[in-house]
Design a protein around this motif. Structure first.
Motif, PDB file in Angstrom:
ATOM      1  N   LEU A  42       0.878  -1.117  -0.102  1.00 21.88           N
ATOM      2  CA  LEU A  42      -0.052  -0.099  -0.168  1.00 21.88           C
ATOM      3  C   LEU A  42       0.813   1.352   0.065  1.00 21.88           C
ATOM      4  CD1 LEU A  42      -2.932  -0.955   2.517  1.00 21.88           C
ATOM      5  CD2 LEU A  42      -3.207  -0.818  -0.281  1.00 21.88           C
ATOM      6  N   ASP A  43       1.741   1.227   0.579  1.00 20.81           N
ATOM      7  CA  ASP A  43       2.720   2.579   0.812  1.00 20.81           C
ATOM      8  C   ASP A  43       3.604   2.723  -0.433  1.00 20.81           C
ATOM      9  OD1 ASP A  43       1.898   2.758   3.452  1.00 20.81           O
ATOM     10  OD2 ASP A  43       3.420   2.134   4.300  1.00 20.81           O
ATOM     11  N   ASP A  44       4.052   1.508  -1.032  1.00 19.65           N
ATOM     12  CA  ASP A  44       4.860   1.722  -2.006  1.00 19.65           C
ATOM     13  C   ASP A  44       4.242   1.864  -3.454  1.00 19.65           C
ATOM     14  OD1 ASP A  44       7.252   1.182  -0.373  1.00 19.65           O
ATOM     15  OD2 ASP A  44       7.305  -0.910  -0.850  1.00 19.65           O
ATOM     16  N   PHE A  45       2.894   1.319  -3.592  1.00 20.10           N
ATOM     17  CA  PHE A  45       2.491   1.459  -5.011  1.00 20.10           C
ATOM     18  C   PHE A  45       1.426   2.774  -4.735  1.00 20.10           C
ATOM     19  CE2 PHE A  45      -1.383   0.098  -7.566  1.00 20.10           C
ATOM     20  CZ  PHE A  45      -0.502   0.144  -8.741  1.00 20.10           C
ATOM     21  N   ALA A  46       0.906   2.892  -3.310  1.00 19.39           N
ATOM     22  CA  ALA A  46       0.120   4.023  -3.317  1.00 19.39           C
ATOM     23  C   ALA A  46      -1.175   3.948  -4.247  1.00 19.39           C
ATOM     24  CB  ALA A  46       1.042   5.193  -3.596  1.00 19.39           C
ATOM     25  N   PRO A  47      -2.047   2.923  -3.991  1.00 24.44           N
ATOM     26  CA  PRO A  47      -3.327   2.964  -4.642  1.00 24.44           C
ATOM     27  C   PRO A  47      -4.286   3.948  -4.451  1.00 24.44           C
ATOM     28  CG  PRO A  47      -3.286   1.154  -3.324  1.00 24.44           C
ATOM     29  CD  PRO A  47      -1.922   1.690  -3.075  1.00 24.44           C
ATOM     30  N   ASP A  48      -5.288   4.433  -5.182  1.00 22.28           N
ATOM     31  CA  ASP A  48      -6.254   5.355  -4.710  1.00 22.28           C
ATOM     32  C   ASP A  48      -7.528   4.402  -4.657  1.00 22.28           C
ATOM     33  OD1 ASP A  48      -6.643   5.206  -7.457  1.00 22.28           O
ATOM     34  OD2 ASP A  48      -5.514   7.214  -7.549  1.00 22.28           O
ATOM     35  N   LEU A  49      -7.478   3.105  -4.920  1.00 21.68           N
ATOM     36  CA  LEU A  49      -8.493   2.443  -4.634  1.00 21.68           C
ATOM     37  C   LEU A  49      -8.217   0.922  -4.728  1.00 21.68           C
ATOM     38  CD1 LEU A  49     -11.604   2.006  -5.011  1.00 21.68           C
ATOM     39  CD2 LEU A  49     -11.466   1.532  -7.314  1.00 21.68           C
ATOM     40  N   LEU A  50      -8.826   0.224  -3.741  1.00 25.24           N
ATOM     41  CA  LEU A  50      -8.554  -1.339  -3.345  1.00 25.24           C
ATOM     42  C   LEU A  50      -9.731  -2.038  -3.759  1.00 25.24           C
ATOM     43  CD1 LEU A  50      -6.743  -2.453  -0.161  1.00 25.24           C
ATOM     44  CD2 LEU A  50      -8.350  -4.008  -1.442  1.00 25.24           C
ATOM     45  N   LEU A  51      -9.446  -2.928  -4.589  1.00 26.37           N
ATOM     46  CA  LEU A  51     -10.609  -4.121  -4.975  1.00 26.37           C
ATOM     47  C   LEU A  51     -10.178  -5.228  -4.060  1.00 26.37           C
ATOM     48  CD1 LEU A  51     -11.347  -3.506  -8.887  1.00 26.37           C
ATOM     49  CD2 LEU A  51     -12.619  -2.473  -6.836  1.00 26.37           C
ATOM     50  N   TYR A  52     -11.195  -5.718  -3.356  1.00 25.81           N
ATOM     51  CA  TYR A  52     -10.705  -6.705  -2.183  1.00 25.81           C
ATOM     52  C   TYR A  52     -11.698  -8.126  -2.649  1.00 25.81           C
ATOM     53  CZ  TYR A  52     -10.275  -9.329   2.351  1.00 25.81           C
ATOM     54  OH  TYR A  52     -10.263 -10.069   3.200  1.00 25.81           O
TER      55      TYR A  52
END
Length: 313
Positions: A222-232
């Motif tokens: 999460l910190d390295d890729f820094a997405p602005d949306l998460l599909l779980y």
């Protein structure tokens, strides 16, 4: 408040249309999940999806295969790979499910979290379905969300017990989509695809090891890729009692898994949308309750410490 995307055509209770003898897949699960939500006493709002426009499905899947599904002309060898025949009702559901995941993502942008009460069809490939999956709702929704400017970078987190091989294959080479799959290494599919990051776990992995593995990798991604949306992809088939699982998570382990995922997203102000994924067993109501409990605790954890979500384009 839990925001749930559901359509009556997902399935109705006590209905098991179009499933071949010996199949572990039960379409009535989707109706039973809604029953479980109603019996839980949790507050929830239902949002009805539209079918995903065909052009967005064809942006991810082979148009010839999409035509086969739409015209109910899927070759038998592909139906065997899917696990059931593609009837008119199955085809309609396969168009609605990607629309449901896309709508859940849009709702998550507004509310922090929303659930598609179907979806998670992570085995569907470019020119064929597989493993009870016809169209890959996660890949289709991610592609559309980025193309239409609703997200810039998306993490697809797949915690189903089976590797998300279709999602990995369809999203391969994209710098704006990160696929992370934590699964049972010796489970289906026998031939794994290459996700951005794969973690295959040994048979019998328990709560402690599983949660330590998840905690050791998710924050960094999460910190390295820094997405602005998460599909779980929130499959519940990692449970010890699951008929098709090979891991040994308890109810408490599944709950801790989901809360860890939501806390990690919430603390970084990342909207999260979930899809149901796998869950198999003779006690179909027990499976339905696991899915419903997953949605409820994700909503609870999201609401536990409100944050201001990022402004997306």
């Amino acid at each position: 408040m839990l925001h749930v995307v559901h359509h009556p055509a997902y399935a109705s209770p006590a209905t098991n249309f179009g499933v071949t003898g010996g199949s572990h897949f039960r379409f009535d699960k989707y109706g039973l999940v809604m029953e479980a939500l109603q019996h839980s006493g949790a507050a929830f709002t239902v949002h009805e999806p539209e079918p995903m426009p065909r052009r967005w499905i064809e942006a991810v899947h082979d148009p010839a295969y999409v035509a086969q599904v739409s015209s109910l002309a899927v070759p038998r060898e592909k139906e065997r790979r899917i696990g059931f025949p593609v009837t008119e009702r199955v085809a309609r559901r396969s168009m609605l499910s990607p629309g449901g995941t896309w709508l859940a993502a849009r709702l998550a942008k507004r509310h922090g979290y929303a659930a598609n009460a179907a979806g998670g069809s992570h085995h569907a490939l470019h020119d064929s379905g597989a493993g009870y999956c016809i169209f890959n709702d996660l890949a289709i929704a991610a592609h559309r969300l980025i193309e239409e400017g609703d997200a810039r970078r998306i993490l697809i987190l797949d915690l189903d017990v089976h590797q998300g091989d279709g999602t990995a294959s369809l999203m391969a080479g994209r710098g704006d989509v990160f696929t992370l799959s934590i699964h049972a290494e010796k489970n289906f599919p026998a031939r794994k695809a290459r996700s951005t990051l794969d973690i295959g776990l040994p048979d019998g992995t328990d709560d402690e090891v599983y949660l330590a593995t998840l905690a050791g990798v998710l924050p960094g991604v999460l910190d390295d890729f820094a997405p602005d949306l998460l599909l779980y992809q929130a499959g519940v088939d990692a449970h010890a009692d699951d008929r098709l699982g090979r891991l040994s998570l308890t109810d408490q382990g599944l709950a801790a898994r989901d809360r860890m995922v939501m806390r990690a997203a919430r603390d970084r102000a990342i909207p999260l949308a979930s899809a149901m994924g796998g869950g198999y067993g003779e006690d179909r109501m027990a499976i339905a309750r696991r899915h419903a409990d997953c949605m409820i605790r994700l909503a609870e954890e999201c609401a536990g410490s409100p944050v201001k979500l990022r402004d997306l384009p």
